[in-house]
Write a protein that holds these residues in place. Structure first.
Motif: not given
Length: 308
Positions: A144-145, A155-160, A170-171, A203-206
């Motif tokens: 992330v940094a 592209a974020l895979r996020y748990r809320r 996508r953020v 997970g995330l993808q640039l």
């Protein structure tokens, strides 16, 4: 790597004066034989250093010599701004860069200021996380940094906390914030600017590069976010009576040796129920009636359990 190590060795001698080969090896995380070779290389390059044998021996620079090799790399300059939080720098993958940056900064200071800087590090420590919470595992923090530095969308895979619990978005990450030992990323997206906990990223993808909106200020946005959070947090209030001990624990000014009646903001009946139970007999909830009834029911259940 060797060129960087030679500069670090030189700066160590400049900052600390005499150091033995063993001390240098421990600082540089190399063998003593490697230190011997590095010292020979510095001498061959014209650096005025010398070594002395014996109990008080070691290597040192000729008095009065100061290197001008104090320029900071990009990583080191970024790490320097995190000097108050060495743990944060390490989490961001900048721990080694921070150590080197501090060494270079010391080398650039006059002797009296360099000694003062050393005293500060010896006597002051900032430990951000709270007492009762373990540090969150943030395996995706470095990624992330990197996206924040490079202005790359992800592209974020996020748990809320609410359904659906796992989402994909996508953020565009605008900045990182460390609050009470927990990392948050402030990011723009289709639904506007949102705040995401980094430890909840699965997970995330640039993706492609993006341009940050004109006028966006991370500090100003975060302060506004906190104001809104506090406003959303306390949506009601409770009328309570407190003993002097209860008033002290709740941070309320006591009116004397007897009971103090006051109104306090609450987040919800459920949350206030648990918080007021912590105060035991030092609090009596007068209103709202729903909260008073909930606490009374819990007290009766506890009494029945312990009487049996």
């Amino acid at each position: 790597m060797r060129a960087s190590r030679l500069v670090t060795l030189l700066l160590l001698l400049q900052n600390r004066g005499r150091m033995t080969a063993q001390q240098l090896a421990e600082e540089l995380e190399v063998s003593v034989r490697t230190v011997y070779r590095d010292v020979e290389a510095l001498g061959a390059a014209g650096i005025p250093l010398y070594g002395a044998a014996g109990h008080a021996g070691g290597y040192r620079l000729v008095d009065g010599y100061r290197t001008r090799l104090t320029g900071l790399t990009t990583d080191e300059s970024q790490a320097a701004f995190l000097a108050a939080l060495p743990g944060a720098a390490a989490e961001l993958g900048l721990g080694e860069a921070l150590a080197t940056a501090q060494l270079k900064l010391r080398a650039a200071l006059p002797t009296e200021l360099r000694e003062h800087a050393g005293h500060i590090q010896e006597r002051f420590l900032l430990d951000a996380p709270g007492w009762y919470g373990d540090a969150d595992r943030t395996p995706h923090l470095a990624a992330v940094a990197a996206a924040v530095w490079a202005r790359r969308a992800v592209a974020l895979r996020y748990r809320r906390w609410r359904a659906p619990e796992e989402i994909e978005r996508r953020v565009e990450p605008y900045g990182l914030v460390l609050k009470a030992g927990r990392w948050y990323v402030v990011a723009g997206g289709a639904s506007g600017i949102r705040t995401y906990r980094v430890d909840q990223i699965l997970g995330l993808q640039l993706l492609e590069e993006f341009d940050i909106p004109d006028g966006f200020d991370l500090v100003r946005h975060w302060n506004s976010y906190l104001d809104g959070f506090r406003a959303r947090l306390h949506t009601g209030e409770a009328l309570v009576r407190l003993t002097p001990e209860g008033a002290r624990r709740l941070g309320v000014t006591s009116t004397g040796a007897g009971w103090t009646e006051t109104r306090v903001p609450i987040e919800s009946v459920d949350h206030a129920h648990g918080e007021f139970l912590r105060l035991g007999a030092d609090v009596e909830v007068m209103a709202p009636a729903e909260l008073r009834d909930r606490i009374a029911a819990t007290a009766r259940a506890l009494a029945a359990r312990y009487e049996s």
